[in-house]
Scaffold this active site. Structure first.
Site, PDB file in Angstrom:
ATOM      1  N   GLY A 117      50.078  -9.992 -68.373  1.00  0.00           N
ATOM      2  CA  GLY A 117      49.511  -9.800 -67.042  1.00  0.00           C
ATOM      3  C   GLY A 117      48.160  -9.128 -67.132  1.00  0.00           C
ATOM      4  CE  LYS A 172      45.528 -12.989 -71.214  1.00  0.00           C
ATOM      5  NZ  LYS A 172      44.722 -11.771 -71.428  1.00  0.00           N
ATOM      6  CG  ASP A 225      46.511 -11.821 -67.908  1.00  0.00           C
ATOM      7  OD1 ASP A 225      45.557 -11.018 -67.903  1.00  0.00           O
ATOM      8  OD2 ASP A 225      47.257 -11.974 -68.886  1.00  0.00           O
TER       9      ASP A 225
END
Length: 303
Positions: A117, A172, A225
């Protein structure tokens, strides 16, 4: 014997130290022990790995992915009651195993968790609030970790999607390279917002095809994130992309996104299905001119 107040952290870099500081700010008496191959000078760091983990109720792993298996393999005996939590974002190459799979390989009887996160270390150190996801296939026992952070600036949201949350933590970082690149090229917020949308759509496609849950995209480990990593100048992956665009030296920047590009492509399958991922590979691995990223705006379509 397990000490109900002892927490071990393997890998005592910025994130490991931030987690330790968060836990020690709680009113409860929480003893944190850490181990790292590099001497940090922190009094909580213990020279012997075995001493750090012995008697711990929870062991956090916060080491680079390329050292994850080696770190786990040297931990040694743990009781089946010890909860093991990975904060590592990457693959165990060459078999492309997730860190949680490596933990299960060595400790099949233990409860395993994955935390992912928006957790920029510098912001955690300043006691700024955030929310992350903790995934586990044993929600009853992993609640101990959720409760451990109760009342701190880090709130944990439970999930049972180990694959999806693990993969999101890797993806990410890769797409954040492109978002940093966009800023380095001064392409503006309009373009960057379109790039973010394409990143999100490709992440969703890869997650679902890999067996993760689509809903995980809307968790802190998903869109939250991606935004934190791709928009914060303190993010290593953002910085790597930004400096790449400017032609600046990349020496000394350990960007997990860069090191996992080929691994994700191997995991995802045909790279031709992921236009932006293909461009990221070309720019960062094949030395294609970074300005080709502009072409993404011409081909964006709903996936």
């Amino acid at each position: 014997m397990i000490n109900k107040n002892k927490i071990a952290i393997i890998g005592f870099g910025k994130l490991g130290q931030a987690i330790a500081n968060i836990l020690e700010k709680k009113k409860e008496n929480c003893k944190v022990c850490s181990w790292d191959i590099v001497e940090t000078g922190d009094p909580r760091q213990i020279p012997l790995l075995s001493d750090a983990v012995t008697g711990s109720t929870i062991v956090f792993f916060s080491v680079p992915s390329k050292f994850f298996r080696e770190s786990v393999s040297t931990v040694g005996y743990l009781t089946s009651e010890t909860i093991l939590v990975s904060c590592t974002k990457g693959f165990d190459a060459p078999l492309l195993k997730f860190p949680f799979e490596v933990l299960k390989e060595f400790y099949p009887r233990n409860t395993i968790g994955v935390i992912s996160g928006p957790m920029i270390s510098e912001e955690l150190e300043k006691n700024l609030p955030t929310r992350a996801t903790i995934a586990s296939d044993n929600p009853a026992k992993i609640k101990k970790v959720v409760d451990l952070f109760s009342g701190t600036n880090l709130t944990l949201e439970p999930s049972e999607d180990l694959v999806g949350i693990s993969l999101l933590g890797i993806l990410k970082n890769i797409y954040a390279l492109a978002l940093g690149l966009s800023d380095g090229l001064n392409l503006g917020f309009n373009f960057k917002s379109c790039l973010t949308l394409q990143s999100f759509q490709e992440m969703e496609l890869i997650i679902v095809k890999s067996g993760g849950k689509k809903e995980s995209l809307m968790s802190p480990a998903g869109i939250a994130d991606l935004l934190a990593t791709g928009y914060c100048p303190k993010s290593r992956n953002y910085t790597y992309g930004f400096k790449k665009a400017r032609g600046e030296s990349l020496e000394g920047i350990m960007a997990e996104g860069f090191t996992n590009i080929e691994n994700v492509i191997s995991k995802a399958g045909n790279v031709e299905e992921y236009m932006l991922l293909k461009m990221i590979k070309g720019i960062f691995l094949d030395d294609v001119n970074p300005r080709v990223i502009i072409d993404v705006i011409k081909f964006i379509e709903r996936v």
